[in-house]
Design an enzyme around this catalytic site. Sequence first.
Site, PDB file in Angstrom:
ATOM      1  N   ASP A 143      35.356 -45.086  47.813  1.00 47.34           N
ATOM      2  CA  ASP A 143      34.413 -46.127  48.246  1.00 47.34           C
ATOM      3  C   ASP A 143      34.458 -46.235  49.761  1.00 47.34           C
ATOM      4  O   ASP A 143      34.976 -47.203  50.321  1.00 47.34           O
ATOM      5  CB  ASP A 143      34.773 -47.464  47.590  1.00 47.34           C
ATOM      6  CG  ASP A 143      34.592 -47.427  46.087  1.00 47.34           C
ATOM      7  OD1 ASP A 143      33.687 -46.713  45.618  1.00 47.34           O
ATOM      8  OD2 ASP A 143      35.351 -48.106  45.380  1.00 47.34           O
TER       9      ASP A 143
ATOM     10  N   LYS B  79      36.107 -40.120  42.474  1.00 48.16           N
ATOM     11  CA  LYS B  79      34.823 -40.709  42.084  1.00 48.16           C
ATOM     12  C   LYS B  79      33.959 -40.916  43.327  1.00 48.16           C
ATOM     13  O   LYS B  79      34.398 -41.483  44.322  1.00 48.16           O
ATOM     14  CB  LYS B  79      35.028 -42.053  41.387  1.00 48.16           C
ATOM     15  CG  LYS B  79      33.712 -42.721  40.996  1.00 48.16           C
ATOM     16  CD  LYS B  79      33.938 -43.939  40.127  1.00 48.16           C
ATOM     17  CE  LYS B  79      34.077 -45.221  40.885  1.00 48.16           C
ATOM     18  NZ  LYS B  79      32.825 -45.795  41.404  1.00 48.16           N
TER      19      LYS B  79
ATOM     20  N   LEU C 150      22.890 -43.395  35.818  1.00 48.04           N
ATOM     21  CA  LEU C 150      21.483 -43.023  35.669  1.00 48.04           C
ATOM     22  C   LEU C 150      20.793 -43.868  34.597  1.00 48.04           C
ATOM     23  O   LEU C 150      21.392 -44.213  33.576  1.00 48.04           O
ATOM     24  CB  LEU C 150      21.365 -41.547  35.263  1.00 48.04           C
ATOM     25  CG  LEU C 150      21.902 -40.488  36.216  1.00 48.04           C
ATOM     26  CD1 LEU C 150      21.650 -39.093  35.636  1.00 48.04           C
ATOM     27  CD2 LEU C 150      21.276 -40.605  37.598  1.00 48.04           C
ATOM     28  N   HIS C 151      19.527 -44.179  34.862  1.00 47.51           N
ATOM     29  CA  HIS C 151      18.670 -44.810  33.848  1.00 47.51           C
ATOM     30  C   HIS C 151      17.227 -44.649  34.309  1.00 47.51           C
ATOM     31  O   HIS C 151      16.816 -45.242  35.305  1.00 47.51           O
ATOM     32  CB  HIS C 151      19.040 -46.288  33.689  1.00 47.51           C
ATOM     33  CG  HIS C 151      18.227 -46.977  32.633  1.00 47.51           C
ATOM     34  ND1 HIS C 151      17.969 -46.406  31.405  1.00 47.51           N
ATOM     35  CD2 HIS C 151      17.628 -48.194  32.624  1.00 47.51           C
ATOM     36  CE1 HIS C 151      17.239 -47.245  30.698  1.00 47.51           C
ATOM     37  NE2 HIS C 151      17.013 -48.327  31.412  1.00 47.51           N
ATOM     38  N   ASP C 152      16.476 -43.809  33.593  1.00 45.31           N
ATOM     39  CA  ASP C 152      15.088 -43.528  33.984  1.00 45.31           C
ATOM     40  C   ASP C 152      14.394 -42.977  32.740  1.00 45.31           C
ATOM     41  O   ASP C 152      14.978 -43.000  31.650  1.00 45.31           O
ATOM     42  CB  ASP C 152      15.095 -42.502  35.139  1.00 45.31           C
ATOM     43  CG  ASP C 152      13.823 -42.582  35.993  1.00 45.31           C
ATOM     44  OD1 ASP C 152      12.726 -42.725  35.423  1.00 45.31           O
ATOM     45  OD2 ASP C 152      13.939 -42.490  37.226  1.00 45.31           O
TER      46      ASP C 152
ATOM     47  N   ASN D 159      12.989 -37.513  30.547  1.00 49.20           N
ATOM     48  CA  ASN D 159      12.834 -36.210  31.214  1.00 49.20           C
ATOM     49  C   ASN D 159      13.584 -36.177  32.549  1.00 49.20           C
ATOM     50  O   ASN D 159      14.258 -35.197  32.880  1.00 49.20           O
ATOM     51  CB  ASN D 159      11.330 -35.960  31.429  1.00 49.20           C
ATOM     52  CG  ASN D 159      11.062 -34.589  32.010  1.00 49.20           C
ATOM     53  OD1 ASN D 159      11.445 -33.577  31.432  1.00 49.20           O
ATOM     54  ND2 ASN D 159      10.422 -34.564  33.179  1.00 49.20           N
ATOM     55  N   THR D 160      13.480 -37.268  33.297  1.00 45.61           N
ATOM     56  CA  THR D 160      14.140 -37.336  34.610  1.00 45.61           C
ATOM     57  C   THR D 160      15.658 -37.353  34.448  1.00 45.61           C
ATOM     58  O   THR D 160      16.386 -36.666  35.171  1.00 45.61           O
ATOM     59  CB  THR D 160      13.649 -38.590  35.365  1.00 45.61           C
ATOM     60  OG1 THR D 160      12.227 -38.495  35.488  1.00 45.61           O
ATOM     61  CG2 THR D 160      14.275 -38.714  36.731  1.00 45.61           C
TER      62      THR D 160
ATOM     63  N   THR E  72      30.151 -55.160  34.237  1.00 42.54           N
ATOM     64  CA  THR E  72      31.079 -56.299  34.174  1.00 42.54           C
ATOM     65  C   THR E  72      30.648 -57.438  35.097  1.00 42.54           C
ATOM     66  O   THR E  72      31.203 -58.520  35.028  1.00 42.54           O
ATOM     67  CB  THR E  72      32.517 -55.869  34.521  1.00 42.54           C
ATOM     68  OG1 THR E  72      32.476 -55.125  35.736  1.00 42.54           O
ATOM     69  CG2 THR E  72      33.130 -55.038  33.424  1.00 42.54           C
TER      70      THR E  72
ATOM     71  N   ARG F 264      45.469 -52.512  38.668  1.00 41.24           N
ATOM     72  CA  ARG F 264      46.299 -52.922  39.792  1.00 41.24           C
ATOM     73  C   ARG F 264      47.764 -52.741  39.441  1.00 41.24           C
ATOM     74  O   ARG F 264      48.253 -53.375  38.504  1.00 41.24           O
ATOM     75  CB  ARG F 264      46.053 -54.407  40.139  1.00 41.24           C
ATOM     76  CG  ARG F 264      44.685 -54.696  40.718  1.00 41.24           C
ATOM     77  CD  ARG F 264      44.571 -54.109  42.119  1.00 41.24           C
ATOM     78  NE  ARG F 264      43.277 -54.324  42.747  1.00 41.24           N
ATOM     79  CZ  ARG F 264      42.247 -53.475  42.684  1.00 41.24           C
ATOM     80  NH1 ARG F 264      42.337 -52.359  41.981  1.00 41.24           N
ATOM     81  NH2 ARG F 264      41.128 -53.737  43.328  1.00 41.24           N
TER      82      ARG F 264
ATOM     83  N   GLY G 168      40.744 -47.599  43.452  1.00 46.72           N
ATOM     84  CA  GLY G 168      40.306 -47.451  44.836  1.00 46.72           C
ATOM     85  C   GLY G 168      41.316 -48.017  45.807  1.00 46.72           C
ATOM     86  O   GLY G 168      42.241 -47.349  46.268  1.00 46.72           O
TER      87      GLY G 168
HETATM   88  O1  C5P Z   1      39.215 -50.742  44.814  1.00 44.85           O
HETATM   89  P1  C5P Z   1      39.161 -50.856  43.309  1.00 44.85           P
HETATM   90  O2  C5P Z   1      40.344 -50.243  42.615  1.00 44.85           O
HETATM   91  O3  C5P Z   1      38.874 -52.257  42.847  1.00 44.85           O
HETATM   92  O4  C5P Z   1      37.902 -49.949  42.926  1.00 44.85           O
HETATM   93  C1  C5P Z   1      37.411 -49.883  41.622  1.00 44.85           C
HETATM   94  C2  C5P Z   1      36.239 -48.950  41.536  1.00 44.85           C
HETATM   95  O5  C5P Z   1      35.666 -49.088  40.242  1.00 44.85           O
HETATM   96  C3  C5P Z   1      35.110 -49.212  42.516  1.00 44.85           C
HETATM   97  O6  C5P Z   1      34.485 -47.947  42.791  1.00 44.85           O
HETATM   98  C4  C5P Z   1      34.153 -50.098  41.748  1.00 44.85           C
HETATM   99  O7  C5P Z   1      32.826 -49.957  42.162  1.00 44.85           O
HETATM  100  C5  C5P Z   1      34.318 -49.533  40.340  1.00 44.85           C
HETATM  101  N1  C5P Z   1      33.985 -50.478  39.294  1.00 44.85           N
HETATM  102  C6  C5P Z   1      34.596 -51.714  39.146  1.00 44.85           C
HETATM  103  N2  C5P Z   1      34.254 -52.545  38.131  1.00 44.85           N
HETATM  104  C7  C5P Z   1      33.321 -52.164  37.263  1.00 44.85           C
HETATM  105  C8  C5P Z   1      32.700 -50.940  37.366  1.00 44.85           C
HETATM  106  C9  C5P Z   1      33.066 -50.107  38.410  1.00 44.85           C
HETATM  107  O8  C5P Z   1      35.472 -52.052  39.934  1.00 44.85           O
HETATM  108  N3  C5P Z   1      33.042 -52.958  36.267  1.00 44.85           N
END
Ligand code: C5P
Length: 235
Positions: free
Chosen positions: A16, A38, A68-70, A73-74, A120, A181, A210
């Site tokens: 990110d 990612k 993705l959501h379209d 075909n796309t 979420t 975490r 992240g």
């Molecule tokens: O920094 P952190 O560990 O919180 O990053 C979590 C990653 O997961 C980020 O890329 C965030 O966009 C993604 N994510 C999230 N919660 C979701 C879906 C995706 O934190 N429900």
Amino acid sequence: MSREIPARDRVIVALDLSDVEAAEKAVWALGDSVNFYKIGYELVMAGGLHLAEDLVHSGKKVFLDMKLHDIGNTVMHATKRAAKLGATFLTVHAFPQTMRAAVEGRGDSNLDILAVTVLTSWDDGDLKDAGYAATVPELVARRAAQAEAIGIDGLVCSPAEAKDLRQRLGAKMMLVTPGIRPAGAAKGDQKRTMTPSEAIKAGVDYMVIGRPILAAEDPKASAEAIVTEIENARK
Ligand code: C5P
């Protein structure tokens, strides 16, 4: 419990970051402590697809978080391109037509399709606003069942949903969760978190992590500690 995947491959580092140079520096600093990255909207808008190709060429795995959501075909053609690029995971929203198109586009390539059931950031009020009569848990369950029936490879879910989904779906579908975490790490804006070992015990296969890695004083040491925690949780 979850499938046989090396602990090191279970950690997906969320790049990110706002530019490719910063992402390349992060990848370089992490070295061989992790194998999976990612790439989401922000980095893609800044040239991240070239980085994705470079990562694939250097032997790393890439999760393209394009949600993705379209029209079918796309979605089908975009999925084919993602497979050609060598991505390992691609996300789509869990609408039946979209999921069917992605499964068609993925064909017999090495790309796995992950469906996002309900974001979420949505609660029951957001669903009502968008015209749905279902609650979040009802829609998650409905879409998870549809994803399985359509042949989707895995679901992105919150750690809190993992145990229930694992019981509902059996072992075949992969579960991929953010919101992880390690004990003692700052939660940031994540509210319902689990530690890596709790997530493994809940049946999670892959964790998207992240800030606990990228914002750590020593990102490589942090990644290695997480991999060790996963190894121990699986013993
Ligand atoms: O920094 P952190 O560990 O919180 O990053 C979590 C990653 O997961 C980020 O890329 C965030 O966009 C993604 N994510 C999230 N919660 C979701 C879906 C995706 O934190 N429900």
